[in-house]
Motif scaffolding. Structure first.
Motif, short mmCIF file in Angstrom:
data_model
loop_
_atom_site.label_atom_id
_atom_site.label_comp_id
_atom_site.label_asym_id
_atom_site.label_seq_id
_atom_site.Cartn_x
_atom_site.Cartn_y
_atom_site.Cartn_z
N ASN A 62 0.86 -1.17 0.00
CA ASN A 62 0.00 0.00 0.00
C ASN A 62 0.90 1.23 0.00
OD1 ASN A 62 0.80 0.58 2.74
ND2 ASN A 62 -0.72 -0.92 3.43
N ARG A 63 0.33 2.39 -0.15
CA ARG A 63 1.14 3.60 -0.29
C ARG A 63 2.02 3.83 0.94
NH1 ARG A 63 1.45 8.45 -3.11
NH2 ARG A 63 2.00 10.26 -1.85
N ASP A 64 1.46 3.65 2.12
CA ASP A 64 2.23 3.90 3.33
C ASP A 64 3.43 2.97 3.43
OD1 ASP A 64 2.48 5.20 6.04
OD2 ASP A 64 2.28 3.10 6.67
N GLY A 122 6.14 12.20 -0.91
CA GLY A 122 5.55 11.34 0.11
C GLY A 122 6.53 11.03 1.23
N LYS A 148 1.41 1.80 -8.87
CA LYS A 148 0.01 1.80 -8.44
C LYS A 148 -0.17 2.70 -7.21
CE LYS A 148 -0.75 -2.98 -9.96
NZ LYS A 148 -1.12 -4.35 -9.52
N HIS A 149 0.94 3.00 -6.53
CA HIS A 149 0.88 3.75 -5.27
C HIS A 149 1.57 5.11 -5.35
CE1 HIS A 149 -0.54 -0.06 -3.63
NE2 HIS A 149 0.51 -0.64 -4.18
N VAL A 150 2.59 5.23 -6.20
CA VAL A 150 3.24 6.52 -6.45
C VAL A 150 3.46 6.63 -7.96
CG1 VAL A 150 4.33 6.85 -4.22
CG2 VAL A 150 5.48 5.46 -5.93
N VAL A 188 5.05 1.54 0.98
CA VAL A 188 6.02 1.95 -0.03
C VAL A 188 6.83 3.14 0.47
CG1 VAL A 188 6.28 2.99 -2.32
CG2 VAL A 188 4.73 1.04 -2.00
N LEU A 189 6.15 4.13 1.04
CA LEU A 189 6.84 5.34 1.50
C LEU A 189 7.75 5.04 2.69
CD1 LEU A 189 3.97 7.97 1.21
CD2 LEU A 189 5.86 7.57 -0.37
N GLU A 235 6.77 12.13 -6.93
CA GLU A 235 5.69 11.86 -5.98
C GLU A 235 6.21 11.02 -4.82
OE1 GLU A 235 1.44 9.53 -5.85
OE2 GLU A 235 1.90 10.73 -7.63
N LEU A 236 7.13 10.12 -5.12
CA LEU A 236 7.74 9.32 -4.06
C LEU A 236 8.48 10.22 -3.07
CD1 LEU A 236 8.55 6.45 -2.97
CD2 LEU A 236 10.61 6.68 -4.38
#
Length: 237
Positions: free
Chosen positions: A13-15, A62, A51-53, A17-18, A58-59
């Motif tokens: 999920n995005r979190d 984040g 799919k998330h960034v 990944v970050l 954008e990465l």
């Protein structure tokens, strides 16, 4: 960082990944961070990250939002000066843990939700402390990058040589350099030598960065306090 593989793989999920990107940048530096390298660390194909960034910018945005959450919230029960001082020093501590973050902050042009929330909260410390909107506006200009815990240093450490050249000069060369500086730039040399607490240090080295940062911060906050007490306005100025 351990990879998740096979049946133990955790859904991305995005979190996640970050968080993984922050940890990887802490480990290898921002220069080596890439979508491909991050995908390897997470044991996924690079396309899975998109799919998330949407892209690396954008990465990076984040990642800044992630580390902002590590900055302490405004303290309660204190005067505005102490609240601001503690918040700034907390931000500085966060940037010292994440050495790559200053470089990224200096290149960001997009105001992310995390950045805007931090700025809004930071401004609020002055307004809630009784400073006028007019004074607070100018204070934010004066504080600048200090709100993130860093400033551009007067005597910046030189970059490490990359061509294999010898970094240190022998004593005779140092003396010749100092004599030439004394002839051309006597005032610069005086201040540079005063900052070298170690008598054997090269010009511009030996400063206690934390002390210098807090010294300048306290000067700034004392000046703001004085203007506030005087009821200063830009119209009168």
């Amino acid at each position: 960082m351990s990879r998740q593989g096979g049946a133990q793989r955790v859904r991305l999920n995005r979190d996640r990944v970050l968080q993984a990107a922050v940890a990887l940048a802490d480990e290898i530096g921002i220069g080596l961070l890439s979508m491909r390298r991050l995908a390897q660390e997470l044991d996924v194909v690079p396309m899975a990250l998109y799919k998330h960034v949407a892209h690396k910018d954008e990465l990076l945005d984040g990642m800044i939002d992630v580390i902002i959450t590590e900055i302490d919230p405004p303290a309660t029960g204190l005067g505005w000066k102490d609240v601001v001082r503690r918040r700034i020093l907390s931000a500085r501590s966060v940037l010292q843990r994440h050495q790559w973050a200053r470089q990224v902050l200096e290149t960001r042009t997009n105001k992310t939700p995390g950045v805007l929330a931090y700025m809004d909260s930071f401004i609020g410390m002055f307004l809630e402390g009784g400073l006028s909107v007019d004074l607070t506006h100018h204070v934010m200009h004066a504080i600048g990058s200090r709100m993130w815990g860093f400033t551009q240093e007067l005597f910046q450490e030189p970059a490490e040589p990359t061509d294999g050249a010898v970094a240190e000069l022998d004593e005779a060369a140092q003396q010749a350099m100092l004599q030439e500086m004394a002839r051309r730039y006597p005032n610069v040399l005086t201040i540079a030598m005063a900052s070298a607490h170690d008598p054997d240090a090269v010009v511009g080295q030996g400063c206690d960065d934390q002390f210098e940062f807090e010294f300048a911060l306290d000067l700034l906050l004392d000046g703001i306090e004085k203007l506030h007490a005087q009821g200063w306005t830009s119209a009168r100025a």
